[in-house]
Design an enzyme around this catalytic site. Structure first.
Site, PDB file in Angstrom:
ATOM      1  N   HIS A  72      37.910  29.904  43.574  1.00 34.24           N
ATOM      2  CA  HIS A  72      39.415  30.008  42.744  1.00 34.24           C
ATOM      3  C   HIS A  72      39.170  30.889  41.515  1.00 34.24           C
ATOM      4  O   HIS A  72      40.095  31.399  40.824  1.00 34.24           O
ATOM      5  CB  HIS A  72      40.233  29.029  42.745  1.00 34.24           C
ATOM      6  CG  HIS A  72      40.908  29.255  44.475  1.00 34.24           C
ATOM      7  ND1 HIS A  72      42.400  29.956  44.533  1.00 34.24           N
ATOM      8  CD2 HIS A  72      40.516  29.099  45.254  1.00 34.24           C
ATOM      9  CE1 HIS A  72      42.451  29.342  46.045  1.00 34.24           C
ATOM     10  NE2 HIS A  72      41.155  29.174  46.760  1.00 34.24           N
ATOM     11  N   VAL A  76      37.896  35.621  40.271  1.00 37.63           N
ATOM     12  CA  VAL A  76      38.924  35.881  38.643  1.00 37.63           C
ATOM     13  C   VAL A  76      38.624  37.100  37.675  1.00 37.63           C
ATOM     14  O   VAL A  76      38.517  35.939  36.976  1.00 37.63           O
ATOM     15  CB  VAL A  76      40.340  35.106  38.960  1.00 37.63           C
ATOM     16  CG1 VAL A  76      41.701  35.469  38.367  1.00 37.63           C
ATOM     17  CG2 VAL A  76      40.819  34.612  40.497  1.00 37.63           C
TER      18      VAL A  76
END
Length: 331
Positions: A72, A76
């Site tokens: 996560h 990104v």
């Protein structure tokens, strides 16, 4: 002196200056390297490993959280611990976006950071702690030890506004998922291996009830449906009730290749699991990993390495946060 000789002399002087600048920049920013803290905090990696072991002993599910964190955060835009920043008056935290549903145990990363800070204040970044805790968490789950480089620095802003552009949703088509990963340099076997992380942990009913209600998805193995319905009895689950199904009922606490056997047997909980086992681009690798744990581990290690090196902040970019949940205050 002839004009040719003068030109050559000027060119050589300029080259020497450029080289000096390049070397100075390189000293300032060696990028990511193995054992980055060997001089500034030689105990850093051992402290992180020790803390991961202690925390895992007390709370087994921390290891799943560390594994999810690396995905996560690093997927990104940059591996810069932006995931760990709390919301402020002006910006939303990545932790509070829909894509981060079910992410938890961030307080244990703070525990590791505190232990490292006691030894070497202001030296080790939260981004490196996030990556190394994932590496050591993988070992706790029976996965391979993956040598990872360090030297990341911490970002100063949340990337909540772009999370959905980078993190594929579990209902996306396999084409979208492959494309998102390929932009990070992760190839098809790498993606198939990374999704093997679904061999541990659990899936919240909120994420899978659309495969059970109003009609059961005919692609699901009927033997598995009974268990899923028992675990998720409501078409609209109460998000506070924490209803979930274990990703792998056989070895739920072990990172292994059982996941691939399950999805070939139509026991994948998420749409993406089902697609992985049926799409002609990914199925050959699923079959290969179902047969060979060694092959799964080899591809998994390569993919985690790529993920951990995705566009990091190094040198003088970013900062070393004092606390992982807030950017440093600059007066």
């Amino acid at each position: 002196m002839s004009s040719k000789a003068l030109f050559l002399l000027a060119f050589l002087s300029l080259s020497a200056v450029s080289l000096r600048h390049a070397l100075a920049d390189n000293e300032q920013d060696p990028g990511l390297v193995m054992n980055f803290y060997k001089d500034t905090c030689p105990q850093a990696e051992d402290i992180i490993k020790e803390q991961v072991k202690l925390l895992y002993k007390r709370h087994k599910n921390t290891a799943f959280s560390w594994l999810r964190n690396i995905f996560h955060d690093c997927a990104v835009q940059s591996c810069d611990a932006s995931l760990l920043l709390d919301s402020t008056r002006r910006t939303l935290s990545e932790k509070e976006t829909d894509r981060s549903f079910g992410l938890r145990n961030f307080r244990y990363l703070d525990t590791i950071k505190e232990a490292v800070e006691r030894e070497c204040p202001g030296v080790v970044s939260c981004a490196d702690i996030l990556v190394l805790s994932a590496r050591d968490g993988i070992v706790s789950l029976g996965g391979p030890h993956i040598p990872l480089k360090t030297g990341r620095r911490d970002g100063r802003k949340s990337r909540a506004d772009v999370v959905e552009q980078y993190l594929p949703d579990h209902n996306e088509s396999i084409s979208v998922v492959l494309e998102r990963f390929s932009t990070m340099g992760i190839d098809t076997p790498g993606l198939v291996a990374l999704l093997g992380a679904h061999s541990v942990g659990r899936t919240h009913c909120v994420k899978l009830v659309h495969r059970l209600y109003p009609e059961v998805d005919p692609a699901l193995n009927p033997d598995h449906v009974e268990h899923m319905l028992y675990k998720c009895p409501d078409a609209i689950p109460d998000p506070k009730a924490v209803q979930y199904v274990r990703n792998d009922r056989g070895t739920p606490m072990v990172l292994d290749n059982n996941y691939y056997r399950n999805i070939l047997d139509n026991k994948g909980l998420l749409i993406v699991d089902h697609q992985l086992a049926t799409d002609k681009r990914t199925k050959p690798y699923v079959k290969k990993m179902a047969k060979s744990q060694a092959y799964f581990f080899k591809e998994f290690a390569k993919a985690i390495t790529k993920l951990s090196e995705n566009n990091p902040l190094t040198g003088t970019k970013g900062e070393i946060r004092k606390q992982c949940n807030a950017a440093n205050k600059h007066h």
